[in-house]
Write a protein that holds these residues in place. Structure first.
Motif, PDB file in Angstrom:
ATOM      1  N   SER A 310       0.828  -1.208   0.000  1.00 41.94           N
ATOM      2  CA  SER A 310       0.000   0.000   0.000  1.00 41.94           C
ATOM      3  C   SER A 310       0.862   1.257   0.000  1.00 41.94           C
ATOM      4  CB  SER A 310      -0.952   0.003   1.204  1.00 41.94           C
ATOM      5  OG  SER A 310      -0.223  -0.041   2.427  1.00 41.94           O
ATOM      6  N   LYS A 311       1.978   1.241   0.743  1.00 42.97           N
ATOM      7  CA  LYS A 311       2.880   2.389   0.748  1.00 42.97           C
ATOM      8  C   LYS A 311       3.526   2.582  -0.624  1.00 42.97           C
ATOM      9  CE  LYS A 311       4.133   2.176   5.666  1.00 42.97           C
ATOM     10  NZ  LYS A 311       5.256   2.035   6.631  1.00 42.97           N
ATOM     11  N   ALA A 312       3.853   1.473  -1.280  1.00 40.03           N
ATOM     12  CA  ALA A 312       4.448   1.559  -2.605  1.00 40.03           C
ATOM     13  C   ALA A 312       3.477   2.195  -3.596  1.00 40.03           C
ATOM     14  CB  ALA A 312       4.859   0.169  -3.087  1.00 40.03           C
ATOM     15  N   HIS A 313       2.212   1.804  -3.516  1.00 44.48           N
ATOM     16  CA  HIS A 313       1.209   2.374  -4.418  1.00 44.48           C
ATOM     17  C   HIS A 313       1.004   3.859  -4.139  1.00 44.48           C
ATOM     18  CE1 HIS A 313      -0.989  -1.112  -6.504  1.00 44.48           C
ATOM     19  NE2 HIS A 313       0.195  -1.555  -6.114  1.00 44.48           N
ATOM     20  N   ALA A 314       0.976   4.222  -2.863  1.00 40.18           N
ATOM     21  CA  ALA A 314       0.803   5.640  -2.513  1.00 40.18           C
ATOM     22  C   ALA A 314       1.965   6.470  -3.045  1.00 40.18           C
ATOM     23  CB  ALA A 314       0.678   5.789  -0.999  1.00 40.18           C
ATOM     24  N   ALA A 315       3.177   5.927  -2.946  1.00 39.20           N
ATOM     25  CA  ALA A 315       4.354   6.649  -3.437  1.00 39.20           C
ATOM     26  C   ALA A 315       4.297   6.820  -4.949  1.00 39.20           C
ATOM     27  CB  ALA A 315       5.625   5.911  -3.038  1.00 39.20           C
ATOM     28  N   MET A 316       3.869   5.773  -5.658  1.00 38.80           N
ATOM     29  CA  MET A 316       3.812   5.851  -7.107  1.00 38.80           C
ATOM     30  C   MET A 316       2.721   6.821  -7.560  1.00 38.80           C
ATOM     31  SD  MET A 316       3.821   2.750  -9.840  1.00 38.80           S
ATOM     32  CE  MET A 316       3.998   3.099 -11.599  1.00 38.80           C
ATOM     33  N   GLU A 317       1.595   6.808  -6.892  1.00 36.47           N
ATOM     34  CA  GLU A 317       0.515   7.720  -7.254  1.00 36.47           C
ATOM     35  C   GLU A 317       0.873   9.172  -6.972  1.00 36.47           C
ATOM     36  OE1 GLU A 317      -3.002   6.203  -5.301  1.00 36.47           O
ATOM     37  OE2 GLU A 317      -3.634   5.281  -7.169  1.00 36.47           O
ATOM     38  N   GLY A 318       1.702   9.383  -5.960  1.00 34.92           N
ATOM     39  CA  GLY A 318       2.109  10.733  -5.623  1.00 34.92           C
ATOM     40  C   GLY A 318       3.217  11.271  -6.489  1.00 34.92           C
ATOM     41  N   ALA A 319       3.708  10.432  -7.438  1.00 34.89           N
ATOM     42  CA  ALA A 319       4.798  10.840  -8.343  1.00 34.89           C
ATOM     43  C   ALA A 319       6.005  11.344  -7.563  1.00 34.89           C
ATOM     44  CB  ALA A 319       4.306  11.877  -9.343  1.00 34.89           C
ATOM     45  N   ARG A 320       6.236  10.742  -6.394  1.00 36.49           N
ATOM     46  CA  ARG A 320       7.388  11.154  -5.586  1.00 36.49           C
ATOM     47  C   ARG A 320       8.617  10.297  -5.863  1.00 36.49           C
ATOM     48  NH1 ARG A 320       3.188  10.649  -1.825  1.00 36.49           N
ATOM     49  NH2 ARG A 320       4.165   8.812  -0.892  1.00 36.49           N
ATOM     50  N   HIS A 321       8.458   9.300  -6.701  1.00 37.00           N
ATOM     51  CA  HIS A 321       9.535   8.346  -6.912  1.00 37.00           C
ATOM     52  C   HIS A 321      10.298   8.655  -8.196  1.00 37.00           C
ATOM     53  CE1 HIS A 321       6.516   6.976  -9.698  1.00 37.00           C
ATOM     54  NE2 HIS A 321       7.356   6.116 -10.232  1.00 37.00           N
ATOM     55  N   THR A 322      11.485   8.105  -8.278  1.00 36.54           N
ATOM     56  CA  THR A 322      12.232   8.057  -9.537  1.00 36.54           C
ATOM     57  C   THR A 322      12.620   6.614  -9.753  1.00 36.54           C
ATOM     58  OG1 THR A 322      14.299   8.550  -8.370  1.00 36.54           O
ATOM     59  CG2 THR A 322      13.139  10.407  -9.363  1.00 36.54           C
ATOM     60  N   GLY A 323      12.564   6.161 -11.020  1.00 38.24           N
ATOM     61  CA  GLY A 323      12.874   4.770 -11.298  1.00 38.24           C
ATOM     62  C   GLY A 323      11.784   3.843 -10.809  1.00 38.24           C
ATOM     63  N   LYS A 324      12.153   2.580 -10.605  1.00 42.67           N
ATOM     64  CA  LYS A 324      11.188   1.547 -10.261  1.00 42.67           C
ATOM     65  C   LYS A 324      11.043   1.385  -8.749  1.00 42.67           C
ATOM     66  CE  LYS A 324       9.190  -0.702 -12.592  1.00 42.67           C
ATOM     67  NZ  LYS A 324       9.292  -1.894 -13.446  1.00 42.67           N
ATOM     68  N   ILE A 325       9.827   1.060  -8.324  1.00 46.49           N
ATOM     69  CA  ILE A 325       9.548   0.683  -6.931  1.00 46.49           C
ATOM     70  C   ILE A 325       9.384  -0.823  -6.889  1.00 46.49           C
ATOM     71  CG2 ILE A 325       7.958   0.915  -5.002  1.00 46.49           C
ATOM     72  CD1 ILE A 325       7.180   3.658  -6.077  1.00 46.49           C
ATOM     73  N   LEU A 326      10.103  -1.471  -5.975  1.00 50.21           N
ATOM     74  CA  LEU A 326      10.095  -2.918  -5.879  1.00 50.21           C
ATOM     75  C   LEU A 326       9.592  -3.387  -4.525  1.00 50.21           C
ATOM     76  CD1 LEU A 326      13.605  -3.689  -7.446  1.00 50.21           C
ATOM     77  CD2 LEU A 326      11.409  -3.433  -8.636  1.00 50.21           C
ATOM     78  N   LEU A 327       8.917  -4.528  -4.520  1.00 48.15           N
ATOM     79  CA  LEU A 327       8.459  -5.159  -3.280  1.00 48.15           C
ATOM     80  C   LEU A 327       9.303  -6.408  -3.039  1.00 48.15           C
ATOM     81  CD1 LEU A 327       4.600  -4.951  -3.848  1.00 48.15           C
ATOM     82  CD2 LEU A 327       6.007  -3.461  -2.415  1.00 48.15           C
ATOM     83  N   LEU A 328       9.825  -6.529  -1.848  1.00 46.37           N
ATOM     84  CA  LEU A 328      10.673  -7.663  -1.488  1.00 46.37           C
ATOM     85  C   LEU A 328       9.836  -8.772  -0.897  1.00 46.37           C
ATOM     86  CD1 LEU A 328      13.667  -5.721   0.119  1.00 46.37           C
ATOM     87  CD2 LEU A 328      13.402  -6.501  -2.259  1.00 46.37           C
ATOM     88  N   ALA A 329       9.799  -9.907  -1.582  1.00 49.47           N
ATOM     89  CA  ALA A 329       8.983 -11.025  -1.134  1.00 49.47           C
ATOM     90  C   ALA A 329       9.792 -12.074  -0.389  1.00 49.47           C
ATOM     91  CB  ALA A 329       8.285 -11.690  -2.331  1.00 49.47           C
ATOM     92  N   GLY A 330      11.104 -12.067  -0.537  1.00 53.27           N
ATOM     93  CA  GLY A 330      11.928 -13.073   0.122  1.00 53.27           C
ATOM     94  C   GLY A 330      13.377 -12.681   0.054  1.00 53.27           C
ATOM     95  N   THR A 331      14.246 -13.559   0.513  1.00 54.34           N
ATOM     96  CA  THR A 331      15.682 -13.305   0.507  1.00 54.34           C
ATOM     97  C   THR A 331      16.301 -13.874  -0.765  1.00 54.34           C
ATOM     98  OG1 THR A 331      16.074 -15.343   1.745  1.00 54.34           O
ATOM     99  CG2 THR A 331      15.833 -13.305   3.004  1.00 54.34           C
ATOM    100  N   ALA A 332      17.308 -13.189  -1.262  1.00 46.97           N
ATOM    101  CA  ALA A 332      17.984 -13.642  -2.486  1.00 46.97           C
ATOM    102  C   ALA A 332      18.763 -14.904  -2.228  1.00 46.97           C
ATOM    103  CB  ALA A 332      18.897 -12.537  -2.986  1.00 46.97           C
TER     104      ALA A 332
END
Length: 332
Positions: A310-332
């Motif tokens: 939800s925070k990622a979506h709010a940031a993208m809608e607010g056009a406050r980001h540059t580049g891609k926003i990623l969600l971390l689902a697990g460890t590499a």
């Protein structure tokens, strides 16, 4: 190799609406169908179509997961019948038809790509959606050529940063628009020849003075529709990918005829699997080697835990980001 659990954590929608409708949930781990592989997701990209689906404006195609998430990176943990080219343990990034906001995701094997040399498995999650989109529209569709003037709107976002880099890598003259200054600087650093702060300058005048745009990539819509037509060169190609400023406009179509313009719209998710496989092959052959050569780089703006979608979506809608926003689902 760890065993595959029966249940996984996902992000679901409690209904259509704002970012607050995105909530953690539990689902059964999907089994790969024929031609698919099952990926243990390390990261998932956040994209404009995710926001549209959350609002109830972009329903998933028949047979696709109702979960958000059109691109992922991770490790293959199971291979379905008839799935070729991959084996358990391979690390990949992939374009999905949905289901990326989860710990496991089943995807078409032919829509997977290897992690490019020099790119981390986390950052690779932000590549498929934008690279499939730009490559298919700008190069396969509009056939952008070396020396042509390529105008990119929304320069510092995911689509914009990808388009600028690919345009420059293949010899186009790249002009870009964005605001404020920080976003404009990023566009210049990525290779745009001329960056136009749309709050300070008129891109139509600047582009026309340079000879007119041969290809225009637009995510804005609204008043930009008519202005793009004015900025386009004869035989120009205008590609509409989104309508941040609205899709209902009144314009004079006569210049489209007089300039012999091609005006196209596109959504990737609804395209046939065979088309997406063709795009994947083109990327693997022509684009992925450019990462190892240092001619392309990832532009990750922010990473958040999957539970904070939800925070990622709010940031993208607010056009406050540059580049891609990623969600971390697990460890590499």
């Amino acid at each position: 190799m760890a065993s595959i659990p029966q249940e996984m954590t996902v992000v679901e929608m409690s209904g259509s609406g704002g970012p607050e409708v995105l909530v953690p949930g539990k689902r059964s781990v999907p089994a790969p169908r024929p031609g698919e592989v099952l990926v243990r997701v390390v990261a998932a990209g956040v994209n404009g179509p995710d926001l549209m689906q959350r609002k109830g404006l972009y329903p998933p195609p028949k047979g696709a997961s109702d979960l958000l998430g059109l691109e992922i990176s991770g490790e293959i943990v199971a291979v379905g019948a008839e799935a070729k080219g991959w084996q358990v343990g391979d690390t990949v990034c992939a374009l999905t038809n949905g289901g990326g906001y989860a710990e496991y995701c089943a995807v078409e094997a032919e829509h997977c790509l290897p992690i490019p040399d020099g790119v981390s498995i986390v950052d690779a999650a932000g590549l498929p959606e934008t690279y499939f989109t730009v490559w298919s529209n700008v190069f396969m569709g509009a056939k952008l050529s070396a020396g042509e003037l390529f105008l990119v709107h929304g320069a510092a976002g995911g689509i914009g940063t990808t388009a600028i880099q690919l345009g420059k890598a293949f010899g186009a003259r790249v002009f870009a628009t964005d605001s404020p200054a920080e976003r404009c600087r990023m566009a210049a650093e990525l290779g745009a020849e001329r960056v136009i702060d749309y709050r300070e300058e008129d891109f139509v005048e600047i582009v026309r003075a340079a000879g007119g745009a041969d290809v225009i990539l637009d995510i804005v819509g609204g008043p930009y529709v008519e202005r793009n037509i004015k900025a386009a060169n004869h035989d120009g190609r205008i590609i509409q990918l989104a309508f941040a400023a609205g899709s209902k406009v009144e314009i004079n179509l006569m210049p489209i005829m007089l300039k012999r313009l091609h005006y196209t719209g596109s959504t990737l998710r609804s395209r046939p699997d065979g088309f997406k496989s063709e795009v994947a092959r083109g990327l693997r052959e022509h684009v992925w080697p450019l990462f190892a050569q240092g001619r392309l780089r990832v532009v990750t703006g922010e990473t958040l835990p999957l539970a904070e979608a939800s925070k990622a979506h709010a940031a993208m809608e607010g056009a406050r980001h540059t580049g891609k926003i990623l969600l971390l689902a697990g460890t590499a």
